[in-house]
Design a protein around this motif. Sequence first.
Motif, PDB file in Angstrom:
ATOM      1  N   GLN A 124      13.627  57.724  66.469  1.00  0.00           N
ATOM      2  CA  GLN A 124      14.298  56.423  66.371  1.00  0.00           C
ATOM      3  C   GLN A 124      14.072  55.602  67.637  1.00  0.00           C
ATOM      4  O   GLN A 124      13.897  54.395  67.566  1.00  0.00           O
ATOM      5  N   VAL A 125      14.060  56.252  68.792  1.00  0.00           N
ATOM      6  CA  VAL A 125      13.839  55.537  70.049  1.00  0.00           C
ATOM      7  C   VAL A 125      12.396  55.036  70.125  1.00  0.00           C
ATOM      8  O   VAL A 125      12.135  53.929  70.589  1.00  0.00           O
TER       9      VAL A 125
ATOM     10  N   PRO B 232      11.746  52.641  65.313  1.00  0.00           N
ATOM     11  CA  PRO B 232      12.937  52.634  64.443  1.00  0.00           C
ATOM     12  C   PRO B 232      12.603  53.052  63.006  1.00  0.00           C
ATOM     13  O   PRO B 232      11.571  52.688  62.458  1.00  0.00           O
TER      14      PRO B 232
ATOM     15  N   LYS C 163      17.426  49.171  64.658  1.00  0.00           N
ATOM     16  CA  LYS C 163      16.960  48.890  66.014  1.00  0.00           C
ATOM     17  C   LYS C 163      16.816  50.194  66.804  1.00  0.00           C
ATOM     18  O   LYS C 163      17.407  51.213  66.457  1.00  0.00           O
ATOM     19  N   ARG C 164      16.038  50.136  67.869  1.00  0.00           N
ATOM     20  CA  ARG C 164      15.876  51.316  68.727  1.00  0.00           C
ATOM     21  C   ARG C 164      17.197  51.730  69.360  1.00  0.00           C
ATOM     22  O   ARG C 164      17.450  52.907  69.571  1.00  0.00           O
ATOM     23  N   SER C 165      18.013  50.759  69.672  1.00  0.00           N
ATOM     24  CA  SER C 165      19.277  51.060  70.343  1.00  0.00           C
ATOM     25  C   SER C 165      20.287  51.751  69.429  1.00  0.00           C
ATOM     26  O   SER C 165      21.350  52.164  69.888  1.00  0.00           O
ATOM     27  N   ASP C 166      19.974  51.899  68.155  1.00  0.00           N
ATOM     28  CA  ASP C 166      20.874  52.584  67.225  1.00  0.00           C
ATOM     29  C   ASP C 166      20.743  54.105  67.282  1.00  0.00           C
ATOM     30  O   ASP C 166      21.419  54.815  66.539  1.00  0.00           O
ATOM     31  N   ALA C 167      19.903  54.623  68.162  1.00  0.00           N
ATOM     32  CA  ALA C 167      19.730  56.068  68.280  1.00  0.00           C
ATOM     33  C   ALA C 167      21.021  56.759  68.715  1.00  0.00           C
ATOM     34  O   ALA C 167      21.227  57.934  68.410  1.00  0.00           O
ATOM     35  N   TRP C 168      21.902  56.045  69.387  1.00  0.00           N
ATOM     36  CA  TRP C 168      23.153  56.645  69.823  1.00  0.00           C
ATOM     37  C   TRP C 168      23.986  57.113  68.629  1.00  0.00           C
ATOM     38  O   TRP C 168      24.746  58.076  68.743  1.00  0.00           O
ATOM     39  N   LYS C 169      23.839  56.459  67.472  1.00  0.00           N
ATOM     40  CA  LYS C 169      24.583  56.870  66.283  1.00  0.00           C
ATOM     41  C   LYS C 169      24.150  58.264  65.839  1.00  0.00           C
ATOM     42  O   LYS C 169      24.978  59.090  65.439  1.00  0.00           O
TER      43      LYS C 169
END
Length: 55
Positions: A16-17, A20, A28-34
């Motif tokens: 994902q990073v 995506p 988005k790439r920043s959604d990897a935290w989910k």
Amino acid sequence: MTKFLTLFLFLIAAIQVIKPLGWPGLKKRSDAWKLVAGVVCITFASLVLSALFQG
């Protein structure tokens, strides 16, 4: 089984990073935290369940 699932989800988070996946909620790439938060929740739940049924 838990170790395999944890490793699998961390690999999906790494992908994902890099690029995506485009899944709902992961645009988005920043959604990897989910995904990482999901791994932490699954690991915690498995630890709690194994401690409860430890006899």
